[in-house]
Design an enzyme around this catalytic site. Structure first.
Site, PDB file in Angstrom:
ATOM      1  N   LYS A  15      -1.216  -9.342   3.285  1.00  0.00           N
ATOM      2  CA  LYS A  15      -0.480  -8.867   4.461  1.00  0.00           C
ATOM      3  C   LYS A  15      -1.355  -7.915   5.259  1.00  0.00           C
ATOM      4  O   LYS A  15      -2.056  -7.082   4.689  1.00  0.00           O
ATOM      5  CB  LYS A  15       0.830  -8.179   4.068  1.00  0.00           C
ATOM      6  CG  LYS A  15       1.662  -7.721   5.278  1.00  0.00           C
ATOM      7  CD  LYS A  15       3.049  -7.286   4.876  1.00  0.00           C
ATOM      8  CE  LYS A  15       3.070  -5.909   4.260  1.00  0.00           C
ATOM      9  NZ  LYS A  15       2.647  -4.839   5.226  1.00  0.00           N
ATOM     10  N   ASP A  17      -0.784  -6.186   0.141  1.00  0.00           N
ATOM     11  CA  ASP A  17      -1.222  -5.490   1.349  1.00  0.00           C
ATOM     12  C   ASP A  17      -2.743  -5.339   1.364  1.00  0.00           C
ATOM     13  O   ASP A  17      -3.336  -4.929   0.361  1.00  0.00           O
ATOM     14  CB  ASP A  17      -0.606  -4.090   1.413  1.00  0.00           C
ATOM     15  CG  ASP A  17       0.658  -4.031   2.238  1.00  0.00           C
ATOM     16  OD1 ASP A  17       0.825  -4.872   3.142  1.00  0.00           O
ATOM     17  OD2 ASP A  17       1.493  -3.148   1.975  1.00  0.00           O
ATOM     18  N   GLU A  49      -1.518  -5.444   9.005  1.00  0.00           N
ATOM     19  CA  GLU A  49      -0.796  -4.793  10.092  1.00  0.00           C
ATOM     20  C   GLU A  49      -1.553  -4.954  11.406  1.00  0.00           C
ATOM     21  O   GLU A  49      -2.767  -4.755  11.452  1.00  0.00           O
ATOM     22  CB  GLU A  49      -0.609  -3.303   9.796  1.00  0.00           C
ATOM     23  CG  GLU A  49       0.209  -3.011   8.551  1.00  0.00           C
ATOM     24  CD  GLU A  49       0.368  -1.516   8.304  1.00  0.00           C
ATOM     25  OE1 GLU A  49       0.000  -0.721   9.202  1.00  0.00           O
ATOM     26  OE2 GLU A  49       0.854  -1.143   7.222  1.00  0.00           O
ATOM     27  N   GLU A 104       8.993  -3.860  11.227  1.00  0.00           N
ATOM     28  CA  GLU A 104       9.421  -2.583  10.663  1.00  0.00           C
ATOM     29  C   GLU A 104       9.926  -1.630  11.733  1.00  0.00           C
ATOM     30  O   GLU A 104       9.245  -1.363  12.727  1.00  0.00           O
ATOM     31  CB  GLU A 104       8.284  -1.913   9.881  1.00  0.00           C
ATOM     32  CG  GLU A 104       8.688  -0.569   9.286  1.00  0.00           C
ATOM     33  CD  GLU A 104       7.711  -0.029   8.266  1.00  0.00           C
ATOM     34  OE1 GLU A 104       7.946   1.082   7.760  1.00  0.00           O
ATOM     35  OE2 GLU A 104       6.711  -0.708   7.971  1.00  0.00           O
ATOM     36  N   ASP A 158       0.837  -1.204   0.000  1.00  0.00           N
ATOM     37  CA  ASP A 158       0.000   0.000   0.000  1.00  0.00           C
ATOM     38  C   ASP A 158       0.872   1.255   0.000  1.00  0.00           C
ATOM     39  O   ASP A 158       0.367   2.375  -0.079  1.00  0.00           O
ATOM     40  CB  ASP A 158      -0.993   0.001   1.159  1.00  0.00           C
ATOM     41  CG  ASP A 158      -0.348  -0.121   2.527  1.00  0.00           C
ATOM     42  OD1 ASP A 158       0.896  -0.174   2.605  1.00  0.00           O
ATOM     43  OD2 ASP A 158      -1.091  -0.180   3.530  1.00  0.00           O
ATOM     44  N   SER A 159       2.194   1.052   0.032  1.00  0.00           N
ATOM     45  CA  SER A 159       3.131   2.159  -0.188  1.00  0.00           C
ATOM     46  C   SER A 159       2.980   2.738  -1.589  1.00  0.00           C
ATOM     47  O   SER A 159       3.527   3.808  -1.884  1.00  0.00           O
ATOM     48  CB  SER A 159       4.578   1.688   0.030  1.00  0.00           C
ATOM     49  OG  SER A 159       4.831   0.485  -0.684  1.00  0.00           O
TER      50      SER A 159
END
EC number: 2.1.2.11
Length: 277
Positions: free
Chosen positions: A126, A96, A128, A195, A53-54
Site C-alpha cells: 500500500k 504498507d 500513500e 481516510e 505503518d501504524s
C-alpha cells in the site's frame, strides 16, 4: 500464499475484491502486526489484513508513522503472514510501504516493493499519494506486484498538513482527490483507502471508480472499511477519534487480569499444586 484445501474459504485475492465490489459485498479489513493477532483475525473472517505503518504508533510508541523502515515492516509482515498461514489462509495480507521507501524515485519504489514481496508471502503493498506517485504505482504493478492506494488524510504527510483534521472539505481539494483517485486507478491500483474525508465525497469516488474503496473515517458508502485493531479493541485508551467504534474494552480486561496475577503471586496463591510439576 497457497490456496486452502478442503472446506476452507478461498483465499481473498485482488480479483475477489473486485468481484465483491461488483456484487455489492462490503470488504472488512483490520490491521495486525504480529502472529497471534493475525491468527485470530484470519479465523474470524476478515477479508484483508493490513500490516500498517501504524505499528509505529501502537507498537513502538512513536507520535507519527514516519520512523518505520522497510526492514521493520518486513519483520511485522513475516509474523502476520505466518499467522494467516497457520489458520484458514483466507485473508489477503497487504503491507504498507513506509515513508521514503517509494517517494524518491520509481526505481527506488520498485526496489523496495520487490524486497517487501520477496522476503515473505504477502499479497500486496500500500502506498500513500496521488498523481505524484502514479509512475511508481505503474512501475510496481507492471512487474506484477499489486498496489493498494491511499488518499485523503495521509499520515506520512502529517507535517505537510499540520494536523489530523478531515481532508477535502473544500471544493478544490475535493476535486483534486477525485482526480488523484482516477489517476491511481489508471496506474494499476486494485483498491484505494480513503481516510478521513466527507462521506458524500467518499461515496462519489466509490461510484466513479471500478476498483474498491476502503474507508477509514470516510462514511458508509465506501466498498469496505478498515480500522486499526488496537483502536477497535479498546487497547488505545488515549486515542478515540469519532470514526472508531470500540467493540471491546480490552485495556480494562488486561489491566484487571494483570492486577489479579500480581495479587496471586504476592499472596503465594499462584502457582497451586495443580499448576506445578
Amino acid at each position: 500464499m497457497n490456496q486452502p484445501s478442503g472446506n476452507k474459504l478461498p483465499h481473498v485475492t485482488t480479483r475477489r475484491m473486485l468481484d465483491m465490489k461488483e456484487r455489492g459485498e462490503k470488504i472488512a479489513m483490520l490491521t495486525a502486526y504480529d502472529y497471534t493477532m493475525a491468527r485470530i483475525l484470519d479465523r474470524s473472517g476478515v477479508d484483508a489484513i493490513l500490516v500498517g505503518d501504524s505499528a509505529s504508533n501502537v507498537f513502538a510508541g512513536h507520535s507519527t508513522t514516519l520512523p518505520m523502515t522497510v526492514d521493520e515492516m518486513i519483520y511485522h509482515a513475516k509474523a502476520v503472514v505466518r499467522g494467516v498461514q497457520a489458520e484458514t489462509r483466507r485473508a489477503m495480507v497487504i503491507v504498507d510501504m513506509p515513508f521514503m521507501s517509494y517517494q524518491l524515485s520509481p526505481e527506488d519504489a520498485v526496489r523496495n516493493a520487490g524486497k517487501i514481496m520477496k522476503e515473505h508471502e504477502c499479497d500486496a503493498v500500500k502506498m500513500e499519494g496521488g498523481k505524484v506517485i502514479a509512475e511508481a504505482v505503474k512501475r510496481i504493478t507492471d512487474i506484477g506486484i499489486p498496489v493498494m492506494g491511499h488518499l485523503g488524510l495521509m499520515p506520512q504527510s502529517i507535517y505537510k498538513y499540520g494536523s489530523y483534521k478531515v481532508r477535502a472539505m473544500e471544493e478544490e481539494e475535493a476535486r483534486q482527490l477525485i482526480e488523484d483517485a482516477k489517476i491511481i486507478e489508471e496506474a494499476g491500483a486494485f483498491a484505494i483507502v480513503l481516510e478521513k474525508i466527507p462521506s458524500k465525497l467518499a461515496g462519489e469516488v466509490s461510484r466513479l471508480l471500478t476498483i474498491p474503496t476502503i474507508g477509514i473515517g470516510a462514511g458508509p458508502e465506501c466498498d469496505g472499511q478498515v480500522l486499526v485493531i488496537n483502536d477497535m479493541l479498546g487497547l488505545s485508551t488515549d486515542f478515540r477519534p469519532r470514526f472508531v467504534r470500540r467493540y471491546a474494552d480490552l485495556s480494562s480486561v488486561i489491566e484487571q487480569a494483570v492486577k489479579s496475577y500480581v495479587e496471586d503471586v504476592r499472596s503465594n496463591s499462584f502457582p497451586s499444586e495443580d499448576e506445578s510439576y
